[in-house]
Design a protein around this motif. Structure first.
Motif, short mmCIF file in Angstrom:
data_model
loop_
_atom_site.label_atom_id
_atom_site.label_comp_id
_atom_site.label_asym_id
_atom_site.label_seq_id
_atom_site.Cartn_x
_atom_site.Cartn_y
_atom_site.Cartn_z
N THR A 99 0.81 -1.24 0.04
CA THR A 99 0.08 0.20 0.01
C THR A 99 0.82 1.23 -0.05
N TYR A 100 0.69 1.93 -1.03
CA TYR A 100 1.36 3.44 -1.06
C TYR A 100 0.54 4.47 -0.72
N GLU A 101 1.09 5.55 -0.38
CA GLU A 101 0.42 6.83 -0.17
C GLU A 101 1.05 8.06 -0.42
N ASP A 102 0.41 9.20 -1.03
CA ASP A 102 0.89 10.27 -1.04
C ASP A 102 0.76 11.28 -0.08
N LYS A 103 1.61 12.12 0.32
CA LYS A 103 1.39 13.22 1.39
C LYS A 103 1.08 14.32 0.74
N GLN A 104 0.09 15.14 1.45
CA GLN A 104 -0.18 16.39 1.07
C GLN A 104 0.64 17.50 1.70
N VAL A 105 0.96 18.38 0.75
CA VAL A 105 2.03 19.56 1.23
C VAL A 105 1.40 20.80 0.64
N PRO A 106 1.70 21.84 1.27
CA PRO A 106 1.14 23.24 0.99
C PRO A 106 1.74 23.71 -0.46
N ALA A 107 0.74 24.20 -1.14
CA ALA A 107 1.31 24.98 -2.23
C ALA A 107 0.46 26.42 -2.30
N VAL A 108 0.40 26.92 -3.36
CA VAL A 108 -0.34 28.41 -3.41
C VAL A 108 -1.72 28.20 -3.10
N GLY A 109 -2.05 28.55 -1.90
CA GLY A 109 -3.43 28.61 -1.81
C GLY A 109 -4.11 27.25 -1.76
N GLU A 110 -3.35 26.10 -1.72
CA GLU A 110 -4.21 24.93 -1.68
C GLU A 110 -2.94 23.86 -1.16
N MET A 111 -3.66 22.66 -0.74
CA MET A 111 -2.95 21.50 -0.62
C MET A 111 -2.82 20.40 -1.97
N VAL A 112 -1.59 20.09 -2.03
CA VAL A 112 -1.47 19.24 -3.09
C VAL A 112 -0.62 18.07 -2.82
N MET A 113 -0.91 16.84 -3.68
CA MET A 113 0.02 15.64 -3.47
C MET A 113 1.83 15.87 -3.73
N ASP A 114 2.61 15.55 -2.91
CA ASP A 114 3.96 15.59 -3.05
C ASP A 114 4.62 14.92 -4.36
N GLY A 115 3.77 13.81 -5.02
CA GLY A 115 4.22 13.25 -5.77
C GLY A 115 5.23 12.08 -5.60
N ALA A 116 5.56 12.03 -4.33
CA ALA A 116 6.69 10.93 -3.77
C ALA A 116 5.97 9.65 -3.17
N ALA A 117 5.49 8.80 -3.81
CA ALA A 117 4.45 7.67 -2.94
C ALA A 117 5.40 6.97 -1.79
N ASN A 118 4.98 6.98 -0.73
CA ASN A 118 5.46 6.07 0.24
C ASN A 118 4.83 5.15 0.56
N LEU A 119 5.58 3.79 0.98
CA LEU A 119 5.22 2.48 1.18
C LEU A 119 4.80 2.65 2.59
N VAL A 120 3.65 2.60 2.95
CA VAL A 120 2.91 2.61 4.16
C VAL A 120 2.46 1.07 4.91
N ALA A 121 2.49 0.16 4.11
CA ALA A 121 2.05 -1.12 4.74
C ALA A 121 2.35 -2.17 3.59
N ASN A 122 3.04 -3.49 3.99
CA ASN A 122 3.44 -4.53 2.98
C ASN A 122 3.53 -5.72 3.77
N GLU A 123 2.79 -6.83 3.29
CA GLU A 123 2.72 -8.17 3.90
C GLU A 123 3.10 -9.17 2.97
N VAL A 124 3.66 -10.43 3.33
CA VAL A 124 4.07 -11.45 2.56
C VAL A 124 3.30 -12.70 3.01
N MET A 125 2.50 -13.40 2.23
CA MET A 125 1.56 -14.25 2.61
C MET A 125 1.80 -15.51 1.66
N VAL A 126 1.41 -16.64 2.16
CA VAL A 126 1.42 -17.91 1.37
C VAL A 126 0.07 -18.51 1.53
N TYR A 127 -0.39 -19.10 0.19
CA TYR A 127 -1.73 -19.75 0.25
C TYR A 127 -1.78 -21.06 0.07
N ASP A 128 -2.24 -22.07 0.80
CA ASP A 128 -2.20 -23.42 0.73
C ASP A 128 -3.43 -23.75 -0.09
#
Length: 397
Positions: A238-267
């Protein structure tokens, strides 16, 4: 004017293709390239059922080769028409096309859509959110076709088949569904082949939608395998972009961060899903150099001069002893070796100035099973800057 440019573009492409064909043919005309397997140590049986694919280059010219310990086939030695129509599908499907041409006609050539055993060949894809299934009985050569609606298909914007497994009576199709509101579902569908109907619809796992990003489910198993498999290995991210302040608004910083990951095996047999606790130092190595053999997961991490083989026992649910396998040095400037995990072995092929070196090791113990060389014979006189690059291997079944 645009129409004329299109015509000119088509003419240029045609000239380039024809020119390339005759240039490569001139290399082939200098003599049949023969690659000899020379054993240094170990058991020659290790290379008897393996096909090597690669390119033999002389300067800027090349020959595409298919090599075994018995013969070398020059794939460029074909007519222009054959080269233009050459089937560039993965090797594991070429055998199916050669043996069952009628059955394979019109199908999407994705290995994860197919399953094969000694009795049948199964195919499952999804078209317009409906299962398109065909089963070939190898003995009778009869084909059974099944079309079924995908359950809850309205919940998904897109559905793809990840794996197909079959028994004499049932077909199991593993899919990934992209939910319309975001997120992914890993689903398992069981189709009874005698009754030609869906008998089980199971949600294996769900990855929730990310607020300002995206999530994904990634299969780790060999993407070219069409044989029976007990376990499926995958990771979720799962990746998420952070909101950063811009001129009069909040925008995405464009640098996606890995916030969650799991490894699984299915029988698949028991329909059980288990999470695997992966040490941080090897978590990022899940990918091409990962495999499941019997009930052990192998994760390889690569450095400039060695491989580290990490082993996880699925049944005992614990990590085993880490192995280290040395890699050839790259003093000749060739770069990384070709490495593949297959049939419980590590194949390492390293290109040199007069061929390639082969090292085959046991995946579980690291013990050397075969060391050898691929030597190009009957080279033309005065040929310089010669290389033999192996870019794929497959086992003969």
């Amino acid at each position: 004017m645009k129409r004329y440019w299109k015509i000119i573009s088509v003419c240029i492409v045609t000239v380039l293709v024809i020119g390339t064909f005759y240039i490569q043919s001139s290399l082939a005309a200098k003599g049949n390239v023969k690659v000899k397997f020379e054993k240094v140590s170990g058991n020659e049986e290790e290379v008897k059922n393996v096909i090597f694919y690669g390119d033999y280059t002389v300067g800027n010219l090349f020959q595409s080769l298919q090599m075994t310990n018995i013969e070398t086939l020059q794939l460029n030695n074909q007519s222009l028409f054959q080269q233009l129509k050459r089937n560039y599908t993965v090797p594991v499907l070429k055998k199916l096309i050669e043996q069952h041409r009628t059955f394979m006609r019109g199908k999407e050539l994705m290995p994860n859509y197919f399953y094969e055993n000694e009795n049948l060949v199964a195919y499952a894809s999804i078209k317009a959110k409906e299962f398109d299934i065909e089963i070939l009985n190898k003995k009778s050569e009869e084909t059974t076709s099944i079309q079924l609606a995908v359950p809850k298909k309205g919940n998904y914007s897109w559905i793809e088949v990840l794996d197909v497994q079959a028994s004499e009576r049932n077909l199991k199709v593993i899919t990934r569904g992209f939910r319309t509101e975001g997120g992914n579902d890993l689903n398992g569908y069981t189709i009874n082949l005698d009754e030609r109907k869906l008998v089980k619809d199971e949600r294996i796992h769900t990855v929730p939608a990310a607020g300002n990003g995206w999530s994904d489910i990634i299969m780790i198993n060999d993407p070219h395998s069409i044989q029976s498999e007990r376990y499926l290995l995958f990771k979720t991210e799962t990746y998420e972009d952070k909101q950063v302040p811009a001129v009069g608004e909040m925008v995405m910083d464009g640098a996606a961060n890995l916030v969650a990951n799991e490894v699984m095996v299915y029988d698949i047999e028991k329909n059980q899903l288990k999470k695997i606790v992966v040490p941080d130092e090897i978590r990022g190595t899940l990918g091409d150099l990962s495999a499941i053999f019997h009930s052990t997961i192998f994760l390889l991490s690569q450095s400039a001069d060695h491989l580290e083989v990490n082993q996880y026992d699925i049944e005992k649910e614990k990590w085993g002893k880490k192995l280290t396998v040395d890699l050839p040095n790259n003093t000749d400037g060739e770069g990384a070796s070709f490495i593949k995990l297959m049939n419980g072995r590590i194949y390492i092929i390293h290109s040199t100035k007069n061929g390639s070196n082969i090292s085959i090791r046991d995946l579980k113990t690291g013990v050397s099973l075969y060391e050898g060389k691929l030597r190009v014979k009957n080279m033309g006189e005065g040929q310089k800057d010669i290389r033999l690059h192996v870019n794929e291997i497959e086992s003969v079944q």
